[in-house]
Every structure is written in structure tokens, then in C-alpha cells.
Motif scaffolding. Structure first.
Motif, PDB file in Angstrom:
ATOM      1  N   SER A 122      50.249  64.449  76.242  1.00  0.00           N
ATOM      2  CA  SER A 122      51.311  64.053  77.177  1.00  0.00           C
ATOM      3  C   SER A 122      51.803  65.215  78.023  1.00  0.00           C
ATOM      4  O   SER A 122      52.715  65.049  78.843  1.00  0.00           O
ATOM      5  N   PHE A 125      52.246  64.693  81.730  1.00  0.00           N
ATOM      6  CA  PHE A 125      53.504  64.201  82.276  1.00  0.00           C
ATOM      7  C   PHE A 125      54.375  65.370  82.741  1.00  0.00           C
ATOM      8  O   PHE A 125      55.040  65.285  83.779  1.00  0.00           O
ATOM      9  N   ALA A 140      45.164  61.942  80.621  1.00  0.00           N
ATOM     10  CA  ALA A 140      46.205  61.834  79.605  1.00  0.00           C
ATOM     11  C   ALA A 140      45.715  60.834  78.572  1.00  0.00           C
ATOM     12  O   ALA A 140      44.699  60.167  78.763  1.00  0.00           O
ATOM     13  N   TRP A 144      48.887  55.935  77.334  1.00  0.00           N
ATOM     14  CA  TRP A 144      49.936  56.106  78.326  1.00  0.00           C
ATOM     15  C   TRP A 144      49.406  56.037  79.759  1.00  0.00           C
ATOM     16  O   TRP A 144      50.120  56.361  80.708  1.00  0.00           O
ATOM     17  N   PHE A 148      51.612  56.338  83.166  1.00  0.00           N
ATOM     18  CA  PHE A 148      51.419  57.531  84.001  1.00  0.00           C
ATOM     19  C   PHE A 148      51.133  57.139  85.443  1.00  0.00           C
ATOM     20  O   PHE A 148      51.733  57.692  86.376  1.00  0.00           O
ATOM     21  N   LEU A 157      44.346  60.098  88.172  1.00  0.00           N
ATOM     22  CA  LEU A 157      44.205  60.048  86.731  1.00  0.00           C
ATOM     23  C   LEU A 157      42.834  59.523  86.332  1.00  0.00           C
ATOM     24  O   LEU A 157      42.386  58.485  86.807  1.00  0.00           O
ATOM     25  N   SER A 159      41.417  58.285  83.048  1.00  0.00           N
ATOM     26  CA  SER A 159      41.960  57.940  81.743  1.00  0.00           C
ATOM     27  C   SER A 159      40.903  57.720  80.668  1.00  0.00           C
ATOM     28  O   SER A 159      41.255  57.440  79.526  1.00  0.00           O
TER      29      SER A 159
END
Length: 333
Positions: A122, A125, A140, A144, A148, A157, A159
Motif C-alpha cells: 500500500s 497510496f 499495488a 486495493w 486506487f 496502475l 494491478s
């Protein structure tokens, strides 16, 4: 609750040694802090030189770690972040709670002066909240990802990968991926041989490519797949041979399709990507050990030709074999 200090007395910084500073904040995760300490903070007499100067800092003299398991004391204040060559930002499970302005300002100052930034789990963030990730690639934890993207739409991002190296900003997905990213940084800074030494001490896989998939929730099979370890060890001893996926499947006594599925399930990658990565890692080690003939390096690592070696090294490390030799070869140590 008794207070415990996880910070040893700071030793003098050796001249020219890269300084890594970790910011620890209220409710930070101790696992990622431990990963950073294990990779960057330990003495390594087996290597024969100091790799990093390592410090912890925090915005308060005493901090309760995640869920109040223990209190961290005895670390430097946030001014230490202004001395970092690499700054590892804080992460914590309460991603909706804003970070302290003082912490975000420290991250912005580090970025402005050209320090390398790292976010574990995290921690992405924190970087995004500081505004340094706009227009940049990051990852991340998959859990999340939606939150995000909703909060930071300007960040690109990714992911479904273990970690992202975007030059001066690097992010890792889940907790264990912090070790993958940490070893990637060691490899980038000091070469494959040193990274392998660090991974051996950790008893951890020496190299998992950042593009491998994160492990997400999926049904557990009724009959679990057998371990790939025997066939991996067998292949690593024969990297100079013209191994094919069919050869690996035959050794594992399964079909190529089953082998592919097991690689995806157990390693998060494909047999070809794994085999190429192992060969490239061997090529790097050969160069570090002093082999200057790139045709020999390519043949002994199973990459075939010097041209193929150059193409792969430039694609995977960003530099040519010649540049890698100048940086990590024995003549510069």
C-alpha cells in the motif's frame, strides 16, 4: 504495552555507500519493514563490502505499529529522509486514511532532488497521495486496485504484476513481492552475483520477474499439482543445452499443456519466460565473473548468439553487455 525498539545504533556511513532510508508511520506493516531491513540493512561479510547505508525514520519519537502489536522507538526523525539516495515510503492497511502532511512533504522533497522512491504494497497510496505518480506506472495489491484507480485516475496502475520498475519510482504489489522488488533493486545496483548472494541468505528465490502475475483468490484443486522444483533444478544444470519446453515436459513426465498450467499456477509465469530469465541471469553472472567474450557468454548460457544476448540484455536490464561489464565486471570491483 512495553515499548520495543527494532532499530540498532546507526553505524558510520562509508564513503560513497548508497543510503536507503525507510519512513515508518503510525500503523505501518511490520512485514514490509522487515523486508527492507533484511535486504538493505544487514551486514554482509560474505560479500566483503557494505552494500547500503540503512536508516529508519519517523514523524514521532514512538510509533504504534500495525494493530498495536508493538511500539517502535529509537529511530531518527523525518530529517533523515532528506539524506536518502533511496527513500522507502510507509505502507499500512488503512489506505483510506490520509498520510501525514509532513510525510508527504518528505516524499516530495526526495523526488524533487532526484532520490529513488520505493513503495511496498500500500506504499503506492503514499506515493500517489504525494503527487509523484501522476502519469507514471505503478502497482499495488490486487485487493486495493479498484480503490486506487478511483482515487488516483492519473496513475497508470498495473494491478496484475508483482512489481513495477519505472526508473526512479518502484512499487511492489503484495507483502512478499517486497522481497522480489528488494532483490531486483540489489540486482540493478550491484549485479546478479550479489543479488544471488543476498537471496541465498534469505533462502528466497533469486529472481522472479516483475511481470509475473500476483496470486489472486482461486479455488484450491482437489488434487494439488506436484512441485516443479525437480524439473527446475534439472533445467538450471543444463542451461547451456538447447532445452525446449517439450524437454521440460518430458522430464516432468507431463504434457506441455500440463507443464504450462503448472508454471502458471506455481510460478505465475510461462516455461519459456522462466527459461529465458534463468539463462539471462546466468549470462550476467558469467560477465560479472570476468568472461569478456560475449559469444562465449551467449553459448554457455544457452542464449545462442552474442546478438541475441545483446537484444535480451538491453530489453531486460536497459543496458548492453558491454555497459553491464563496465558496471559490474571484476575490473570495477
Amino acid at each position: 504495552m512495553a515499548k520495543e525498539s527494532s532499530h540498532r545504533p546507526h553505524r558510520a556511513r562509508a564513503a560513497g555507500v548508497h543510503r536507503v532510508v525507510v519512513i515508518v508511520d503510525e500503523n505501518s506493516n511490520p512485514f514490509e519493514l522487515g523486508c527492507a531491513t533484511e535486504v538493505f540493512g544487514l551486514r554482509r561479510p560474505e560479500i566483503g563490502r557494505e552494500l547500503y547505508d540503512f536508516r529508519l525514520c519517523s514523524p514521532e519519537p514512538a510509533l504504534r505499529m500495525r494493530d498495536g502489536f508493538f511500539t517502535l522507538t529509537g529511530v531518527a526523525d523525518l530529517k533523515a529522509a532528506d539524506t536518502a539516495d533511496t527513500l522507502i515510503v510507509p505502507n499500512r492497511p488503512d489506505v483510506e486514511v490520509p498520510r501525514r502532511p509532513a510525510v508527504l512533504d518528505a516524499v516530495r522533497r526526495a523526488h524533487a532532488r532526484g532520490a529513488r522512491l520505493i513503495g511496498f504494497c500500500s506504499g503506492a497510496f503514499t506515493l500517489a497521495e504525494a503527487g509523484v505518480l501522476d502519469g507514471r506506472r505503478a502497482t499495488a495489491h490486487w485487493q486495493w486496485a479498484d480503490a486506487f484507480r478511483a482515487r488516483f485516475p492519473a496513475v497508470r496502475l498495473e494491478s496484475d504484476v508483482l512489481f513495477v520498475d519505472d526508473g526512479d519510482i518502484l512499487t511492489a504489489a503484495g507483502s512478499a513481492a517486497a522481497l522480489d522488488l528488494g532483490l531486483h533493486v540489489v540486482r540493478r545496483d550491484h549485479g546478479a552475483e550479489v543479488a544471488n548472494s543476498v537471496s541465498r541468505r534469505l533462502v528466497f528465490a533469486a529472481h522472479r520477474d516483475g511481470g509475473q502475475r500476483q496470486f489472486v483468490e482461486r479455488p484450491i484443486p482437489d488434487v494439488p499439482d506436484e512441485s516443479l522444483a525437480p524439473v527446475l533444478s534439472w533445467a538450471q544444470e543444463r542451461l547451456d543445452s538447447p532445452l525446449t519446453i517439450a524437454d521440460l515436459a518430458t522430464r516432468a513426465a507431463v504434457s506441455p499443456a500440463t507443464l504450462h498450467r503448472r508454471f502458471r499456477t506455481q510460478l505465475g509465469t510461462t516455461p519459456l519466460v522462466w527459461l529465458t530469465g534463468e539463462r539471462l541471469a546466468l549470462a550476467c553472472r558469467l560477465i560479472e565473473r570476468g568472461e569478456s567474450r560475449f559469444e562465449v557468454v551467449a553459448r554457455r548460457s544457452g542464449l545462442g548468439t552474442a546478438t541475441h544476448l545483446r537484444t535480451l540484455m538491453r530489453r531486460e536490464t536497459g543496458i548492453t553487455p558491454s555497459a553491464y561489464r563496465r558496471r559490474f565486471g571484476p575490473e570495477v570491483k
